[in-house]
Write a protein that holds these residues in place. Structure first.
Motif, PDB file in Angstrom:
ATOM      1  N   THR A  49     -67.066 -19.640  -7.784  1.00  0.00           N
ATOM      2  CA  THR A  49     -68.344 -18.929  -7.750  1.00  0.00           C
ATOM      3  C   THR A  49     -68.906 -18.783  -9.156  1.00  0.00           C
ATOM      4  N   GLY A  50     -70.222 -18.600  -9.250  1.00  0.00           N
ATOM      5  CA  GLY A  50     -70.841 -18.424 -10.559  1.00  0.00           C
ATOM      6  C   GLY A  50     -70.440 -17.089 -11.183  1.00  0.00           C
ATOM      7  N   PHE A  51     -70.258 -17.087 -12.518  1.00  0.00           N
ATOM      8  CA  PHE A  51     -69.909 -15.867 -13.260  1.00  0.00           C
ATOM      9  C   PHE A  51     -68.654 -15.213 -12.673  1.00  0.00           C
ATOM     10  N   TYR A  52     -67.645 -16.019 -12.400  1.00  0.00           N
ATOM     11  CA  TYR A  52     -66.475 -15.515 -11.681  1.00  0.00           C
ATOM     12  C   TYR A  52     -65.710 -14.445 -12.465  1.00  0.00           C
ATOM     13  N   ARG A  53     -65.735 -14.494 -13.795  1.00  0.00           N
ATOM     14  CA  ARG A  53     -65.046 -13.450 -14.568  1.00  0.00           C
ATOM     15  C   ARG A  53     -65.741 -12.100 -14.403  1.00  0.00           C
ATOM     16  N   VAL A  54     -67.073 -12.118 -14.463  1.00  0.00           N
ATOM     17  CA  VAL A  54     -67.839 -10.879 -14.258  1.00  0.00           C
ATOM     18  C   VAL A  54     -67.621 -10.359 -12.838  1.00  0.00           C
ATOM     19  N   LYS A  55     -67.637 -11.248 -11.857  1.00  0.00           N
ATOM     20  CA  LYS A  55     -67.453 -10.834 -10.470  1.00  0.00           C
ATOM     21  C   LYS A  55     -66.051 -10.318 -10.216  1.00  0.00           C
ATOM     22  N   SER A  56     -65.054 -10.909 -10.865  1.00  0.00           N
ATOM     23  CA  SER A  56     -63.679 -10.430 -10.703  1.00  0.00           C
ATOM     24  C   SER A  56     -63.562  -8.967 -11.125  1.00  0.00           C
ATOM     25  N   ARG A  57     -64.163  -8.640 -12.249  1.00  0.00           N
ATOM     26  CA  ARG A  57     -64.139  -7.255 -12.728  1.00  0.00           C
ATOM     27  C   ARG A  57     -64.927  -6.349 -11.789  1.00  0.00           C
ATOM     28  N   GLU A 106     -71.347 -22.852   0.472  1.00  0.00           N
ATOM     29  CA  GLU A 106     -70.074 -23.524   0.673  1.00  0.00           C
ATOM     30  C   GLU A 106     -69.010 -22.991  -0.293  1.00  0.00           C
ATOM     31  N   ALA A 107     -69.400 -22.814  -1.564  1.00  0.00           N
ATOM     32  CA  ALA A 107     -68.456 -22.299  -2.560  1.00  0.00           C
ATOM     33  C   ALA A 107     -68.085 -20.849  -2.269  1.00  0.00           C
ATOM     34  N   THR A 108     -69.047 -20.065  -1.803  1.00  0.00           N
ATOM     35  CA  THR A 108     -68.769 -18.676  -1.453  1.00  0.00           C
ATOM     36  C   THR A 108     -67.762 -18.595  -0.314  1.00  0.00           C
ATOM     37  N   ASP A 109     -67.937 -19.428   0.705  1.00  0.00           N
ATOM     38  CA  ASP A 109     -67.028 -19.405   1.856  1.00  0.00           C
ATOM     39  C   ASP A 109     -65.599 -19.739   1.438  1.00  0.00           C
ATOM     40  N   VAL A 110     -65.445 -20.749   0.591  1.00  0.00           N
ATOM     41  CA  VAL A 110     -64.107 -21.135   0.143  1.00  0.00           C
ATOM     42  C   VAL A 110     -63.466 -20.015  -0.676  1.00  0.00           C
ATOM     43  N   ALA A 111     -64.204 -19.468  -1.629  1.00  0.00           N
ATOM     44  CA  ALA A 111     -63.669 -18.412  -2.492  1.00  0.00           C
ATOM     45  C   ALA A 111     -63.337 -17.164  -1.684  1.00  0.00           C
ATOM     46  N   SER A 112     -64.205 -16.789  -0.750  1.00  0.00           N
ATOM     47  CA  SER A 112     -63.954 -15.592   0.057  1.00  0.00           C
ATOM     48  C   SER A 112     -62.715 -15.760   0.911  1.00  0.00           C
ATOM     49  N   SER A 113     -62.548 -16.926   1.510  1.00  0.00           N
ATOM     50  CA  SER A 113     -61.369 -17.165   2.346  1.00  0.00           C
ATOM     51  C   SER A 113     -60.082 -17.056   1.533  1.00  0.00           C
ATOM     52  N   ARG A 114     -60.086 -17.637   0.342  1.00  0.00           N
ATOM     53  CA  ARG A 114     -58.889 -17.556  -0.506  1.00  0.00           C
ATOM     54  C   ARG A 114     -58.602 -16.111  -0.914  1.00  0.00           C
ATOM     55  N   LEU A 115     -59.666 -15.391  -1.295  1.00  0.00           N
ATOM     56  CA  LEU A 115     -59.492 -14.023  -1.769  1.00  0.00           C
ATOM     57  C   LEU A 115     -58.977 -13.113  -0.663  1.00  0.00           C
ATOM     58  N   PHE A 116     -59.591 -13.159   0.515  1.00  0.00           N
ATOM     59  CA  PHE A 116     -59.226 -12.220   1.583  1.00  0.00           C
ATOM     60  C   PHE A 116     -57.892 -12.572   2.230  1.00  0.00           C
ATOM     61  N   ALA A 117     -57.438 -13.816   2.068  1.00  0.00           N
ATOM     62  CA  ALA A 117     -56.104 -14.158   2.563  1.00  0.00           C
ATOM     63  C   ALA A 117     -55.029 -13.381   1.809  1.00  0.00           C
ATOM     64  N   ARG A 118     -55.296 -13.029   0.548  1.00  0.00           N
ATOM     65  CA  ARG A 118     -54.330 -12.269  -0.267  1.00  0.00           C
ATOM     66  C   ARG A 118     -54.692 -10.790  -0.368  1.00  0.00           C
ATOM     67  N   TYR A 119     -55.995 -10.504  -0.477  1.00  0.00           N
ATOM     68  CA  TYR A 119     -56.438  -9.125  -0.710  1.00  0.00           C
ATOM     69  C   TYR A 119     -57.533  -8.768   0.291  1.00  0.00           C
ATOM     70  N   GLU A 163     -59.442 -14.007 -10.610  1.00  0.00           N
ATOM     71  CA  GLU A 163     -60.319 -15.008 -11.224  1.00  0.00           C
ATOM     72  C   GLU A 163     -60.001 -16.401 -10.721  1.00  0.00           C
ATOM     73  N   ARG A 164     -58.717 -16.712 -10.573  1.00  0.00           N
ATOM     74  CA  ARG A 164     -58.350 -18.041 -10.071  1.00  0.00           C
ATOM     75  C   ARG A 164     -58.817 -18.227  -8.629  1.00  0.00           C
ATOM     76  N   LEU A 165     -58.721 -17.199  -7.827  1.00  0.00           N
ATOM     77  CA  LEU A 165     -59.088 -17.312  -6.419  1.00  0.00           C
ATOM     78  C   LEU A 165     -60.590 -17.491  -6.218  1.00  0.00           C
ATOM     79  N   ILE A 166     -61.403 -16.889  -7.083  1.00  0.00           N
ATOM     80  CA  ILE A 166     -62.867 -16.966  -6.912  1.00  0.00           C
ATOM     81  C   ILE A 166     -63.508 -17.880  -7.958  1.00  0.00           C
ATOM     82  N   HIS A 167     -62.718 -18.749  -8.555  1.00  0.00           N
ATOM     83  CA  HIS A 167     -63.184 -19.576  -9.672  1.00  0.00           C
ATOM     84  C   HIS A 167     -64.407 -20.408  -9.316  1.00  0.00           C
TER      85      HIS A 167
END
Length: 283
Positions: A81-89, A47-60, A75-79
């Motif tokens: 998800t677990g380890f979101y700072r590592v995943k953002s990079r 559920e968290a992945t779906d929300v974060a992915s939708s927000r991210l791909f709407a912009r990028y 980072e704000r868009l995928i917040h």
């Protein structure tokens, strides 16, 4: 293992349609978004992945836009998800390498995909199956667990399971294998307390057959837990622990103290629990 029968029964039970139809005819997905979405899903609930992915791909939505995206905004868009700072990079680095090394197109081979930073076999296989419709076997915890319960493999890690499945499963079943087993693992074949009596493939399953006949299943963690036997020295099995043997006098005992069973606000009440939810899909 009769994979034709297993696929038919799972497809019918979950209403997935005919598994023989090419997957991408009805489930076309962008390979880049499959890649990034799978990276985001690591150690994160669906559920968290779906929300974060939708927000991210709407912009990028593509490698070019994500590679240029500010770190703090990603980072704000995928917040969620677990380890979101590592995943953002990681996902911005993946996007940049796709631009630099593959001219902006997600590669189509396992070797090239796993050369990208942070992309392992499972993520690469997801891109091949769900992004390009190329036969592969993505093995997550559900596929790993169910494959061992079925008795097809005897493996300790998802990586071992993938290698073994590629050897023993006919290539025509590779693409539908993951979607069907994942859905089954989320609903009936759960990690703890699998609902074997309701399972449509229990007669094809080594664990289901073993439990139904009282035999030990292949995985030790699926074996019924035995109740501990009462101790022979307990009061109910032959007297007090430490009581003297023979006819000697026992040591004096202090009189038992009586405690009140009534609280200051009145008599206690017995609470009843509501029955547990039986919704399919809860995990």
């Amino acid at each position: 293992m009769d994979w034709e029968r297993v696929m038919d029964r799972l497809s019918s039970f979950y209403g997935c349609g005919d598994w023989r139809v090419p997957y991408l005819r009805d489930h076309a997905e962008d390979p880049f978004q499959v890649l990034i979405g799978t990276v985001l899903s690591q150690r994160t609930r669906d559920e968290a992945t779906d929300v974060a992915s939708s927000r991210l791909f709407a912009r990028y939505p593509d490698p070019g836009s994500l590679a240029r995206a500010p770190r703090a905004r990603v980072e704000r868009l995928i917040h969620g998800t677990g380890f979101y700072r590592v995943k953002s990079r990681a996902i911005r680095q993946i996007a940049q390498e796709i631009l630099d090394r593959f001219h902006g197109e997600v590669p189509r081979t396992l070797e090239e995909l796993t050369s990208l930073p942070g992309v392992g076999p499972k993520t690469a296989n997801c891109v091949l199956v769900f992004g390009y419709g190329i036969p592969a076997i993505p093995v997550d915890t559900h596929v790993h667990r169910i494959s061992n319960r079925l008795g097809i493999v005897r493996t300790r890690t998802p990586e071992e399971t993938e290698r073994r499945l590629r050897q023993v499963v006919d290539r025509r079943y590779w693409i539908p294998l993951n979607p069907l087993l994942v859905q089954h693992g989320q609903n009936l074949c759960r990690p703890i307390s699998p609902r074997c009596p309701e399972c449509p493939i229990r007669n094809d399953c080594a664990t289901g057959r073993a439990l139904a006949t009282g035999r030990p299943p292949p995985r030790a963690q699926d074996r019924p837990q035995r109740r501990p036997r009462p101790s022979a020295t307990s009061a109910g099995a032959g007297g007090l622990r430490g009581a003297p043997r023979g006819g000697g006098a026992s040591s004096p005992r202090a009189p038992a103290r009586r405690t009140s069973t009534r609280s200051p606000r009145g008599p206690t009440r017995t609470r009843t629990r509501s029955p547990p939810s039986r919704r399919a899909g809860s995990n």
